[in-house]
Design an enzyme around this catalytic site. Sequence first.
Site, short mmCIF file in Angstrom:
data_model
loop_
_atom_site.label_atom_id
_atom_site.label_comp_id
_atom_site.label_asym_id
_atom_site.label_seq_id
_atom_site.Cartn_x
_atom_site.Cartn_y
_atom_site.Cartn_z
N ARG A 51 0.82 -1.21 0.00
CA ARG A 51 0.00 0.00 0.00
C ARG A 51 0.86 1.27 0.00
NH1 ARG A 51 -3.83 -0.15 4.90
NH2 ARG A 51 -2.59 -2.02 5.04
N LYS A 146 0.73 -18.58 6.97
CA LYS A 146 -0.15 -18.82 8.11
C LYS A 146 -0.42 -17.51 8.82
CE LYS A 146 1.47 -20.24 12.24
NZ LYS A 146 2.34 -19.59 13.21
N HIS A 176 6.37 -23.10 7.67
CA HIS A 176 7.81 -23.02 7.41
C HIS A 176 8.59 -24.13 8.10
CE1 HIS A 176 8.10 -20.89 11.29
NE2 HIS A 176 9.39 -21.11 11.25
N LYS A 180 12.36 -26.70 6.98
CA LYS A 180 13.61 -26.82 7.75
C LYS A 180 14.32 -28.11 7.35
CE LYS A 180 11.95 -24.30 11.76
NZ LYS A 180 12.83 -23.22 12.18
N GLU A 214 10.92 -21.99 22.97
CA GLU A 214 11.47 -20.71 22.51
C GLU A 214 11.84 -19.86 23.71
OE1 GLU A 214 9.56 -19.16 18.69
OE2 GLU A 214 7.88 -19.80 19.91
N ASP A 233 -1.09 -20.97 17.31
CA ASP A 233 0.12 -20.43 16.70
C ASP A 233 1.14 -21.54 16.39
OD1 ASP A 233 1.83 -18.19 15.93
OD2 ASP A 233 3.02 -18.67 17.70
N HIS A 238 2.78 -26.26 13.31
CA HIS A 238 4.16 -26.77 13.33
C HIS A 238 4.28 -28.10 14.08
CE1 HIS A 238 4.92 -22.92 11.71
NE2 HIS A 238 5.11 -22.25 12.83
N LYS A 329 6.71 -20.07 24.95
CA LYS A 329 7.57 -18.89 24.82
C LYS A 329 8.26 -18.63 26.15
CE LYS A 329 5.61 -17.37 20.84
NZ LYS A 329 6.35 -17.54 19.59
C1 BG6 Z 1 5.87 -18.91 13.85
C2 BG6 Z 1 5.09 -18.49 15.05
O1 BG6 Z 1 5.05 -19.59 12.94
O2 BG6 Z 1 6.94 -19.75 14.24
C3 BG6 Z 1 5.98 -17.81 16.06
O3 BG6 Z 1 4.03 -17.63 14.68
C4 BG6 Z 1 7.18 -18.67 16.39
O4 BG6 Z 1 5.26 -17.49 17.25
C5 BG6 Z 1 7.86 -19.15 15.12
O5 BG6 Z 1 8.07 -17.88 17.17
C6 BG6 Z 1 8.95 -20.16 15.44
O6 BG6 Z 1 9.69 -20.43 14.29
P1 BG6 Z 1 11.22 -20.85 14.36
O7 BG6 Z 1 11.59 -21.10 12.94
O8 BG6 Z 1 11.95 -19.69 14.98
O9 BG6 Z 1 11.28 -22.07 15.23
#
Ligand code: BG6
Length: 482
Positions: A51, A146, A176, A180, A214, A233, A238, A329
Amino acid sequence: MVSRVIPVEPFDLVIFGGTGDLARRKILPGLFRRFVAGQMPREARVVGAARSELDVGAFQAMAREAVEEEVPRRDGAELDAFIERLGYVQIDATGEQGWSELAFRMREGVVRAFYFSVAPGLFGALAERLHGHGVAGPDARIVVEKPFGRDLASARALNATLAEHFSEGQIYRIDHYLGKETVQNLMAVRFGNMLFEPLWNAQYVDHIQITVAETVGVAGRGAYYDQAGAMRDMVQNHLMQLLCLIAMEPPARFEPDAVRDEKLKVIRSLDPVEPYHIVRGQYDRSEECPSYRADVDGLRSRTESFAALKVHISNWRWAGTPFYLRTGKRLKARTSEIAVVFKDAPHSIFGVEGGRHRNVLSIRLQPNEGMTLHVTIKEPGPGGMRLVDVPLDMSFAEALGPEAEDIPDAYERLIMDVIRGNQTLFMRGDEVEAAWAWTDPLIAGWEARGDVPKPYEQGSAGPEDAAVLMYREGRKWREIKA
Ligand code: BG6
């Protein structure tokens, strides 16, 4: 070993949300790395679409800064050459501005891909306009980030909207984690070796633990995260993907639908989770960092920043073997690991003094990617038969040498797969829907119970109840360590 980089076909890639965080942190730096590696061909073009009223020079300057930040070691001339291939179109996703210009920019005879790195509420509008303005024909691909919906109903609606303009073969839903390197290695380890497969079932496996821990908090993305929580999330996507890869039957071939069919069967075989098999947590404030509630600016928030759950797969292979999933987290360390804990030997010839020993195969996804197999041996020295567990430890970086250092980041690999037209590492619509169909009742359950997440200390392994989830069954989580 020499890594083999095969250039992909020339392409036009349009990044909607081209000035956004994901484009800056991952997509543009990732493309630059693939350009340097020779995989993104010189004839390829990338168009940022957003935008903001920017001219191409300003967009290129932003992209340069982003690459400089993310790729510390780089060649200036290569960067100049990459930047020259970037264009920019100011576009209104819900209006008409910019669409004819975008159509005009697209070249004939190259792959066209459109990356939706925008708020999910705009996916439908983008799909409609791409189609309506003739920008994306039947060969074009769209890449969808996502979150893919926030429940089954919204995911279905989104699938239906995209399906109005694109076929399933054109839609690349990103998770994603599937990009990996080590996640793909799960398939190589399982299906490339004879050693594991005979033992990979409820008869020999006591339980499997999947941990994605994390250290970061949610500051900066509080508004999104507080609506999602760890379940939406991380677990629904994942961790679910990791569970599928570790539990699925061998596909007949490493081909998109063969792999995705097997993953789907796993998701559809998941039992509903009992409320007492779910632990939710929320990080407390520490001396240095604010609490979760302060981070999301929601003093009464009941959203979880930690989730641990015990899951059962009702199928022939896994009946009776629990899978324990955990993610959170602000935990002790950033680490992702899958541990396959084997059963005790049926009879110990060494008697009780021999103690209890279990083989554990742990696959470290990040960081320090590798595998460790814990085996039992005799403790050296005189004084009888004392047993000890020792690790057979392999770090992929050490085993593979310099080649392992050059591994593409998840996004780089996935974008190249889009251009190649390979959907193996992308989620199919029915897979996403099945994952929501399993997740929805769990969330509805704790919402109906008015469940409040347990506070946990930052830098810990999560709330005590998560440990209890294991203890009460005579099991123990593996330590979270970097
Ligand atoms: C994302 C989440 O999809 O993946 C995040 O929205 C998370 O909250 C992240 O921190 C973790 O990805 P990675 O590759 O750092 O393990």
